[in-house]
Design a protein around this motif. Sequence first.
Motif, PDB file in Angstrom:
ATOM      1  N   LEU A   1     -36.302 -22.055 -13.135  1.00  0.00           N
ATOM      2  CA  LEU A   1     -34.976 -21.627 -13.275  1.00  0.00           C
ATOM      3  C   LEU A   1     -34.023 -22.604 -12.488  1.00  0.00           C
ATOM      4  N   GLY A   2     -34.448 -23.668 -11.955  1.00  0.00           N
ATOM      5  CA  GLY A   2     -33.650 -24.675 -11.564  1.00  0.00           C
ATOM      6  C   GLY A   2     -34.302 -26.105 -10.994  1.00  0.00           C
ATOM      7  N   THR A   3     -33.789 -27.146 -11.265  1.00  0.00           N
ATOM      8  CA  THR A   3     -34.210 -28.391 -10.732  1.00  0.00           C
ATOM      9  C   THR A   3     -33.282 -29.182  -9.869  1.00  0.00           C
ATOM     10  N   PHE A   4     -33.660 -29.733  -8.753  1.00  0.00           N
ATOM     11  CA  PHE A   4     -32.807 -30.260  -7.960  1.00  0.00           C
ATOM     12  C   PHE A   4     -33.543 -31.546  -7.439  1.00  0.00           C
ATOM     13  N   ASN A   5     -32.629 -32.629  -7.666  1.00  0.00           N
ATOM     14  CA  ASN A   5     -33.243 -34.041  -7.152  1.00  0.00           C
ATOM     15  C   ASN A   5     -32.232 -34.914  -6.647  1.00  0.00           C
ATOM     16  N   ASP A   6     -32.707 -35.727  -5.530  1.00  0.00           N
ATOM     17  CA  ASP A   6     -32.083 -36.535  -4.898  1.00  0.00           C
ATOM     18  C   ASP A   6     -32.162 -37.707  -5.844  1.00  0.00           C
ATOM     19  N   LYS A   7     -30.584 -37.998  -6.183  1.00  0.00           N
ATOM     20  CA  LYS A   7     -30.551 -39.396  -7.031  1.00  0.00           C
ATOM     21  C   LYS A   7     -30.737 -40.570  -6.675  1.00  0.00           C
ATOM     22  N   ASN A   8     -30.979 -40.727  -5.078  1.00  0.00           N
ATOM     23  CA  ASN A   8     -31.212 -41.894  -4.527  1.00  0.00           C
ATOM     24  C   ASN A   8     -32.726 -42.097  -4.678  1.00  0.00           C
ATOM     25  N   TYR A   9     -33.533 -41.264  -5.331  1.00  0.00           N
ATOM     26  CA  TYR A   9     -35.051 -41.684  -5.251  1.00  0.00           C
ATOM     27  C   TYR A   9     -35.331 -41.287  -6.706  1.00  0.00           C
ATOM     28  N   VAL A  10     -34.710 -41.392  -7.718  1.00  0.00           N
ATOM     29  CA  VAL A  10     -34.950 -41.212  -9.170  1.00  0.00           C
ATOM     30  C   VAL A  10     -36.078 -41.915  -9.630  1.00  0.00           C
TER      31      VAL A  10
ATOM     32  N   PHE B   1     -24.851 -18.501  -7.520  1.00  0.00           N
ATOM     33  CA  PHE B   1     -26.220 -19.179  -7.850  1.00  0.00           C
ATOM     34  C   PHE B   1     -27.234 -18.949  -6.693  1.00  0.00           C
ATOM     35  N   LEU B   2     -26.681 -19.233  -5.419  1.00  0.00           N
ATOM     36  CA  LEU B   2     -27.455 -19.306  -4.195  1.00  0.00           C
ATOM     37  C   LEU B   2     -27.906 -17.728  -3.905  1.00  0.00           C
ATOM     38  N   LYS B   3     -26.912 -16.947  -4.158  1.00  0.00           N
ATOM     39  CA  LYS B   3     -27.055 -15.634  -3.937  1.00  0.00           C
ATOM     40  C   LYS B   3     -28.125 -14.873  -4.802  1.00  0.00           C
ATOM     41  N   ILE B   4     -28.041 -15.467  -6.072  1.00  0.00           N
ATOM     42  CA  ILE B   4     -29.357 -14.897  -7.012  1.00  0.00           C
ATOM     43  C   ILE B   4     -30.549 -15.533  -6.477  1.00  0.00           C
ATOM     44  N   TYR B   5     -30.693 -16.668  -6.312  1.00  0.00           N
ATOM     45  CA  TYR B   5     -31.847 -17.210  -5.999  1.00  0.00           C
ATOM     46  C   TYR B   5     -32.343 -16.556  -4.727  1.00  0.00           C
ATOM     47  N   LYS B   6     -31.643 -16.273  -3.640  1.00  0.00           N
ATOM     48  CA  LYS B   6     -32.092 -15.657  -2.587  1.00  0.00           C
ATOM     49  C   LYS B   6     -32.439 -14.246  -2.859  1.00  0.00           C
ATOM     50  N   GLY B   7     -32.040 -13.496  -3.629  1.00  0.00           N
ATOM     51  CA  GLY B   7     -32.314 -12.272  -4.208  1.00  0.00           C
ATOM     52  C   GLY B   7     -33.699 -12.247  -4.785  1.00  0.00           C
ATOM     53  N   PHE B   8     -34.064 -13.000  -5.522  1.00  0.00           N
ATOM     54  CA  PHE B   8     -35.141 -13.283  -6.302  1.00  0.00           C
ATOM     55  C   PHE B   8     -36.385 -13.704  -5.140  1.00  0.00           C
TER      56      PHE B   8
ATOM     57  N   PHE C   1     -33.191 -24.225   1.334  1.00  0.00           N
ATOM     58  CA  PHE C   1     -31.674 -23.773   0.884  1.00  0.00           C
ATOM     59  C   PHE C   1     -30.577 -24.855   1.096  1.00  0.00           C
ATOM     60  N   SER C   2     -30.580 -25.620   2.105  1.00  0.00           N
ATOM     61  CA  SER C   2     -29.426 -26.881   2.324  1.00  0.00           C
ATOM     62  C   SER C   2     -29.828 -27.998   1.303  1.00  0.00           C
ATOM     63  N   PHE C   3     -31.168 -28.319   0.686  1.00  0.00           N
ATOM     64  CA  PHE C   3     -31.300 -29.350  -0.177  1.00  0.00           C
ATOM     65  C   PHE C   3     -30.726 -28.762  -1.425  1.00  0.00           C
ATOM     66  N   ILE C   4     -31.172 -27.521  -1.916  1.00  0.00           N
ATOM     67  CA  ILE C   4     -30.592 -26.836  -3.240  1.00  0.00           C
ATOM     68  C   ILE C   4     -29.144 -26.895  -3.145  1.00  0.00           C
ATOM     69  N   LYS C   5     -28.552 -26.358  -2.127  1.00  0.00           N
ATOM     70  CA  LYS C   5     -27.180 -26.092  -2.113  1.00  0.00           C
ATOM     71  C   LYS C   5     -26.705 -27.540  -2.324  1.00  0.00           C
ATOM     72  N   ASP C   6     -27.139 -28.634  -1.737  1.00  0.00           N
ATOM     73  CA  ASP C   6     -26.401 -30.171  -1.870  1.00  0.00           C
ATOM     74  C   ASP C   6     -26.548 -30.837  -3.162  1.00  0.00           C
ATOM     75  N   GLN C   7     -27.604 -30.545  -3.743  1.00  0.00           N
ATOM     76  CA  GLN C   7     -28.159 -31.044  -5.076  1.00  0.00           C
ATOM     77  C   GLN C   7     -27.664 -30.090  -6.278  1.00  0.00           C
ATOM     78  N   MET C   8     -27.124 -29.065  -6.252  1.00  0.00           N
ATOM     79  CA  MET C   8     -26.858 -28.342  -7.303  1.00  0.00           C
ATOM     80  C   MET C   8     -25.832 -29.146  -7.930  1.00  0.00           C
ATOM     81  N   ILE C   9     -26.000 -29.328  -9.244  1.00  0.00           N
ATOM     82  CA  ILE C   9     -24.888 -29.957  -9.985  1.00  0.00           C
ATOM     83  C   ILE C   9     -24.616 -29.394 -11.100  1.00  0.00           C
ATOM     84  N   GLY C  10     -23.273 -29.408 -11.770  1.00  0.00           N
ATOM     85  CA  GLY C  10     -22.949 -28.688 -12.786  1.00  0.00           C
ATOM     86  C   GLY C  10     -22.149 -27.112 -12.677  1.00  0.00           C
TER      87      GLY C  10
END
Length: 299
Positions: free
Chosen positions: A224-233, A184-191, A165-174
């Motif tokens: 449905l979603g990709t989340f990446n820490d740009k410091n480790y690309v 978005f987070l509410k929908i992810y949690k619902g699924f 959860f915390s990682f997705i929240k922090d790395q959600m772009i756009g």
Amino acid sequence: MIRRLKYHEIDFVKYTECLESSEQRKYSAAVAFLDIAAFKNWELLVYGDYEAIMPVPYIRKFGFKIAVNPRLCQQLGIFSRKDDPEINDLFLKSLEKRYNVWYYAFNDGNAFSQPLHQRKNFLIYPEEYETVRKKYSPKRKRKLRLDEEVSAVSEVRDISMCEAFSFIKDQMIGVKNKKERDTFLKIYKGFADTGNLSVSAFLYQDKIINAIALYRDAKTTALLGTFNDKNYVKLSGSCVVIDYAIRESIAQRIFDFEGSEIPAVEEFFRGFRPELKPYGVIRNSKTDLFKKGLGLHDF
């Protein structure tokens, strides 16, 4: 010939039977998916006795009910045992007559007498994983070969939504703002609560640096979603974790990349050598909607 049904009027048993036996079946049209993604704000256009169906999600804006695909729902459209352009034309005409349409995406199996604006999606159809991997581009195969020192301190595994959860929240772009991010987070949690959503992650030195959200049903795994820490690309963890997800499900399910209009993302997806499956959409600007709405009653 085509009726409009409000949510409480829908026969969900007949709806599901039509969807599951349809030539165009999409996971995103399932009742369980739409109820969460659209927060039960959807109606139905139906032909005959559920011989063909077309779900229509909506929001209320500018004082009007506006048809729009909800977040994380790439394709909807018409579902029937055999795709029929003449019937599809009737649905399209009914949609535009009955609704203020902001954005509505049909599915890749729908054909019409007149062409619609096309968007791109990418699918890999079920096959043995080794056969699928052999088709990857040379660049993609190279990215999947991790350096020994990286491989020794990294792993790929499924994690819980709570862990992610915390990682997705922090790395959600756009996302435009906190409200949209929280939706978005509410929908992810619902699924996740229904058991349809899982999260796969690439961990480096016990730290999540890449994660993907996957929606699964009996026939499809959708990215449905990709989340990446740009410091480790440079570690190519995003390649590794998607390959992991493909390996885990491709023998039984379609892998749906959910497309992208961003050139860099499209190029990344194409490296896995999926099949291009365009789909038609209709969309109107906010100004056009406002002008049209002035002449319509709110239903």
